[in-house]
Motif scaffolding. Structure first.
Motif, PDB file in Angstrom:
ATOM      1  N   GLY A  72      50.481  44.036  28.325  1.00  0.00           N
ATOM      2  CA  GLY A  72      51.921  43.868  28.248  1.00  0.00           C
ATOM      3  C   GLY A  72      52.717  44.471  29.378  1.00  0.00           C
ATOM      4  N   GLN A  73      52.053  45.066  30.374  1.00  0.00           N
ATOM      5  CA  GLN A  73      52.756  45.659  31.500  1.00  0.00           C
ATOM      6  C   GLN A  73      53.070  44.599  32.558  1.00  0.00           C
ATOM      7  OE1 GLN A  73      53.741  48.980  31.469  1.00  0.00           O
ATOM      8  NE2 GLN A  73      52.972  48.765  29.367  1.00  0.00           N
ATOM      9  N   VAL A  74      54.225  44.746  33.190  1.00  0.00           N
ATOM     10  CA  VAL A  74      54.625  43.824  34.251  1.00  0.00           C
ATOM     11  C   VAL A  74      54.226  44.400  35.600  1.00  0.00           C
ATOM     12  CG1 VAL A  74      56.569  42.673  35.387  1.00  0.00           C
ATOM     13  CG2 VAL A  74      56.536  42.898  32.899  1.00  0.00           C
ATOM     14  N   ARG A 106      39.914  39.008  43.038  1.00  0.00           N
ATOM     15  CA  ARG A 106      40.672  39.692  41.984  1.00  0.00           C
ATOM     16  C   ARG A 106      41.311  40.958  42.540  1.00  0.00           C
ATOM     17  NH1 ARG A 106      40.617  43.761  38.223  1.00  0.00           N
ATOM     18  NH2 ARG A 106      41.386  43.231  36.121  1.00  0.00           N
ATOM     19  N   PHE A 107      42.590  41.177  42.154  1.00  0.00           N
ATOM     20  CA  PHE A 107      43.342  42.365  42.543  1.00  0.00           C
ATOM     21  C   PHE A 107      43.877  43.019  41.278  1.00  0.00           C
ATOM     22  CE2 PHE A 107      43.555  39.232  45.903  1.00  0.00           C
ATOM     23  CZ  PHE A 107      43.216  39.959  47.032  1.00  0.00           C
ATOM     24  N   ASP A 108      43.765  44.331  41.190  1.00  0.00           N
ATOM     25  CA  ASP A 108      44.307  44.999  40.010  1.00  0.00           C
ATOM     26  C   ASP A 108      45.811  45.171  40.141  1.00  0.00           C
ATOM     27  OD1 ASP A 108      44.810  47.247  41.609  1.00  0.00           O
ATOM     28  OD2 ASP A 108      43.081  48.374  40.862  1.00  0.00           O
ATOM     29  N   SER A 109      46.429  45.773  39.124  1.00  0.00           N
ATOM     30  CA  SER A 109      47.894  45.874  39.101  1.00  0.00           C
ATOM     31  C   SER A 109      48.437  46.806  40.177  1.00  0.00           C
ATOM     32  CB  SER A 109      48.370  46.338  37.728  1.00  0.00           C
ATOM     33  OG  SER A 109      47.823  47.611  37.420  1.00  0.00           O
ATOM     34  N   GLN A 110      47.554  47.584  40.831  1.00  0.00           N
ATOM     35  CA  GLN A 110      47.958  48.420  41.958  1.00  0.00           C
ATOM     36  C   GLN A 110      47.711  47.727  43.286  1.00  0.00           C
ATOM     37  OE1 GLN A 110      49.606  51.274  41.220  1.00  0.00           O
ATOM     38  NE2 GLN A 110      49.312  50.480  39.154  1.00  0.00           N
TER      39      GLN A 110
END
Length: 356
Positions: A72-74, A106-110
């Protein structure tokens, strides 16, 4: 409007000093079609972005991908994959990261590369990510390099739970800085909105990126409207405008027993235009009756906002702002311009700091 005081407030020590030449300062940032202030800017409404969805957006001339993770994080990242430049919004959300459609990197949220299927492992590559918050029903992005402070807020509701409603987004043919000064253009309240009193503002510098203007005068006792509403204004004035980053303004107005709060979230668009999103805010009240009352208050707040916007909108489609002949009534506009010039400017599109 302060209907309790008969004398204009004296200048405070924290007021900005008026330039020696009333036509100054010479603006290098204010109303510049390719410059905006480092700060928080609205991106899109929060609710439509569901878990696992990604959307392309262009904000302040920069292409971004906005997505909501499985938790649920943007997250907001620069739009283009560092491999071949595919737009990452064409890809898909993968748990807490984002996968490029073209070759499944693939890239993570950082922004860190965590998987390249062709290689069977990742490379030490990352894409630029931007600080993001959800606030007042919108997703906001921080555009600068400095650590981000809290996003713009209604001063009177800083420490309470609130309800919001979003108005219709709009585009105006002028810079956000120009749109902002309308709310502190003292004389236009008389000429455009037919207010029967003199408007005089005092300013208070909240911090380096925020400044507040409040009306300090009374008058118009010969007006039936003023006589009608005077009993509801027993204390300090209830028209104020708090500006953040020269582009987001929070209006507080109304009688002592019920203040209306309107946030005008603006951002610079192509060719020096304004892309705006009105937000109507009120304190959350408990229970079913409180929920119903808040729906009424938010509706009334929207009507108040529509009333003021109706008289001014056509001006913002044709204006070519150039304050060549400032008058005493334009004091607050000059103070706002001076405040904008003192903040860090960024270049439209690149978001790089302007150093000269």
């Amino acid at each position: 409007m302060n209907l309790a005081q008969s004398q204009p407030a004296q200048p405070q020590q924290n007021q900005l000093q008026h330039p020696a030449n009333p036509a100054e300062p010479q603006a290098s940032t204010f109303n510049h079609p390719d410059r905006f202030i480092q700060g928080w800017y609205w991106v899109m409404p929060s609710r439509p972005l569901k878990c696992g969805q990604v959307q392309p957006v262009t904000i302040l001339g920069r292409d971004l991908a906005v997505y909501r993770t499985a938790a649920g994080q943007v997250a907001i990242v620069d739009a283009y994959c560092p491999h071949m430049g595919a737009h990452l919004a064409e890809g898909c959300v993968d748990d807490e990261g984002l996968r490029c459609f073209f070759h499944n990197w693939r890239f993570d949220s950082q922004g860190v590369c965590t998987d390249i299927p062709y290689l069977g492992h990742a490379l030490p590559i990352r894409i630029t990510t931007w600080p993001v918050v959800e606030h007042y029903g919108l997703i906001w992005v921080w555009t600068g390099d400095a650590p981000p402070p809290p996003p713009p807020f209604v001063p009177e509701l800083e420490n309470v739970v609130w309800d919001v409603a979003l108005g219709k987004p709009f585009v105006h043919n002028c810079h956000p800085n120009v749109l902002m000064v309308n709310a502190i253009d003292a004389h236009h309240f008389n000429t455009v909105h037919n207010f029967p009193i003199e408007i005089v503002f005092k300013n208070e510098v909240v911090n380096e990126s925020a400044i507040m203007f409040s009306n300090t005068t009374r008058g118009g006792d010969e007006s039936w409207l003023v006589r009608l509403i005077q009993p509801f204004y027993q204390h300090e004035g209830t028209y104020s405008m708090c500006y953040s980053y020269g582009s987001t303004g929070t209006v507080t107005l109304g009688p002592d027993f019920l203040h209306f709060y309107i946030v005008f979230a603006l951002r610079l668009g192509p060719d020096g235009t304004t892309e705006g999103q009105p937000i109507f805010v009120t304190q959350r009240r408990s229970g079913v009756s409180g929920w119903l009352f808040n729906r009424v208050v938010l509706w009334l707040t929207q009507q108040v906002g529509n009333y003021f916007a109706k008289g001014d909108t056509k001006i913002f489609q044709t204006i070519k702002f150039d304050l060549k002949t400032p008058l005493k009534a334009d004091q607050s506009i000059l103070q706002f311009m001076h405040h904008v010039e003192g903040q860090q400017a960024l270049q439209y599109g690149s978001w790089e700091a302007v150093t000269a």
